[in-house]
Design an enzyme around this catalytic site. Structure first.
Site, PDB file in Angstrom:
ATOM      1  N   TYR A   1       1.328  -0.639   0.433  1.00 14.43           N
ATOM      2  CA  TYR A   1       0.127   0.164   0.042  1.00 14.43           C
ATOM      3  C   TYR A   1       0.418   1.445   0.296  1.00 14.43           C
ATOM      4  CZ  TYR A   1      -4.084  -3.124   1.356  1.00 14.43           C
ATOM      5  OH  TYR A   1      -4.387  -3.974   1.517  1.00 14.43           O
TER       6      TYR A   1
ATOM      7  N   SER B   1      -3.877 -14.311   2.900  1.00 17.55           N
ATOM      8  CA  SER B   1      -5.344 -13.123   1.839  1.00 17.55           C
ATOM      9  C   SER B   1      -5.047 -13.846   0.579  1.00 17.55           C
ATOM     10  CB  SER B   1      -4.435 -11.521   2.181  1.00 17.55           C
ATOM     11  OG  SER B   1      -5.105 -10.654   1.854  1.00 17.55           O
TER      12      SER B   1
ATOM     13  N   GLN C   1      -7.738 -13.775   4.752  1.00 20.08           N
ATOM     14  CA  GLN C   1      -8.429 -12.676   4.141  1.00 20.08           C
ATOM     15  C   GLN C   1      -8.978 -12.554   3.093  1.00 20.08           C
ATOM     16  OE1 GLN C   1      -6.861  -7.662   3.790  1.00 20.08           O
ATOM     17  NE2 GLN C   1      -6.326  -9.128   5.584  1.00 20.08           N
TER      18      GLN C   1
ATOM     19  N   LEU D   1     -17.627  -3.310   2.767  1.00 15.64           N
ATOM     20  CA  LEU D   1     -18.909  -2.460   1.889  1.00 15.64           C
ATOM     21  C   LEU D   1     -19.110  -2.270   0.494  1.00 15.64           C
ATOM     22  CD1 LEU D   1     -18.334   0.198   4.791  1.00 15.64           C
ATOM     23  CD2 LEU D   1     -20.615  -1.741   4.336  1.00 15.64           C
TER      24      LEU D   1
ATOM     25  N   LYS E   1     -24.565   5.278  -0.966  1.00 16.03           N
ATOM     26  CA  LYS E   1     -24.296   6.661  -1.936  1.00 16.03           C
ATOM     27  C   LYS E   1     -24.106   6.494  -3.107  1.00 16.03           C
ATOM     28  CE  LYS E   1     -19.360   6.747  -0.300  1.00 16.03           C
ATOM     29  NZ  LYS E   1     -18.587   7.602   0.739  1.00 16.03           N
TER      30      LYS E   1
END
Length: 321
Positions: free
Chosen positions: A57, A150, A170, A201, A209
């Protein structure tokens, strides 16, 4: 927030975790370090004590931001980071761990995870036995407390477990992306492996949204997310409309409803990212939403409006070339 045991380890994690992919800035737009630091700190103060990051990241930038946010409360926080698919040879794992320790300004990592299986993103093929040997040695030295994987399939997870204790998996997992339920979840339940769901999400889709016709900047990774494409996106809008009355009943947001549903699933915990302090506090509130068995079934059925059409999509959420 009540904590839970991470697999068979003695580590206690919060059922909502703070995700920090966005803290690295790469593949995201409009992210500022100062906002991210406040978001991580607000999450911690709201009871989200477990922070998930990775060396890839922003090439360590996310890890450095985490350290800046939490170094003074390091002993009360749980740090989870990851080694990338191109660093899975024995010496590379050791070196990557040392870099992450330095970035995180700590002398131990609570949970160290293999980010993607070898071969992903054209990386070199390395026997899992070799990678696990390095991870076991790091654990023995006290540099890491637990080992996780993961983006592993059930078959890959089973193979890794032959060479050491794996305490977490993960995968991408949300009400709108449930591939893992038919693949690795039964194995995780049987072997007490915690599931740390990323994109719980659906990269913001479950917040409600993003309305019909929304498009993303081409630099935003969500522009390639299969859930934001064509009929998948339309079905998601239909499902969201059906979820709204349930959220209203609990006086919570759609996002909190989706997180509450997820952390009520077997072995499941949710890694939720946040751009600012307000979002962090909202994510933490999901742990307080208690859903009845009937509501969990109702939400499950609504989610299948989307997921039943994704059966052949495989485990990866993005249509990267």
């Amino acid at each position: 927030m009540e904590t839970r045991s991470l697999g068979n380890s003695d580590i206690q994690i919060s059922p909502i975790l703070m995700g920090t992919w966005q803290a690295g800035k790469r593949m995201w737009v409009g992210i500022e370090d100062a906002d991210t630091i406040k978001a991580i700190r607000a999450a911690f103060e709201a009871g989200i004590t477990t922070i998930d990051t990775a060396e890839v990241y922003g090439e360590g930038h996310s890890e450095q931001v985490v350290a800046e946010a939490l170094s003074d409360v390091r002993d009360q926080a749980v740090y989870a980071t990851k080694v990338f698919a191109n660093h899975l040879k024995y010496d590379q794992v050791i070196e990557a761990c040392d870099r992450s320790l330095k970035n995180l300004k700590t002398d131990y990592i609570d949970l160290y995870q293999i980010h993607w299986p070898c071969g992903a993103f054209n990386s070199e093929l390395v026997p899992i036995e070799e990678t696990m040997r390095a991870l076991n040695d790091l654990k023995q030295q006290g540099k890491i407390r637990a080992i996780g994987v993961s983006n592993f399939s059930r078959a890959q997870l089973e193979e890794a477990c032959q060479y050491g204790r794996i305490d977490s998996l993960q995968p991408p997992y949300s009400l709108f992306w449930r591939y893992v339920e038919t693949d690795a979840v039964p194995y995780c339940i049987e072997h007490n492996i915690s599931i740390l769901a990323y994109s719980p999400l659906a990269q913001g889709l479950l917040t409600g949204k993003f309305g019909p016709g929304h498009t993303f900047d081409s630099a935003d990774n969500r522009a390639k997310n299969k859930l934001f494409q064509g009929e998948n996106y339309e079905r998601a809008q239909t499902a969201l409309d059906k979820l709204r009355p349930i959220a209203e009943r609990h006086q919570c947001t759609l996002a909190n409803l989706a997180l509450a549903w997820l952390i009520a699933q077997p072995q499941a915990n949710a890694i939720a990212g946040a751009r600012n302090a307000e979002q962090s506090v909202q994510n933490a509130q999901a742990a307080e939403v208690k859903l009845s068995a009937e509501e969990l079934q109702e939400i499950d059925a609504i989610g299948r409006i989307v997921t039943d059409q994704l059966a052949n999509e495989g485990p990866v959420m993005w249509s990267w070339g």
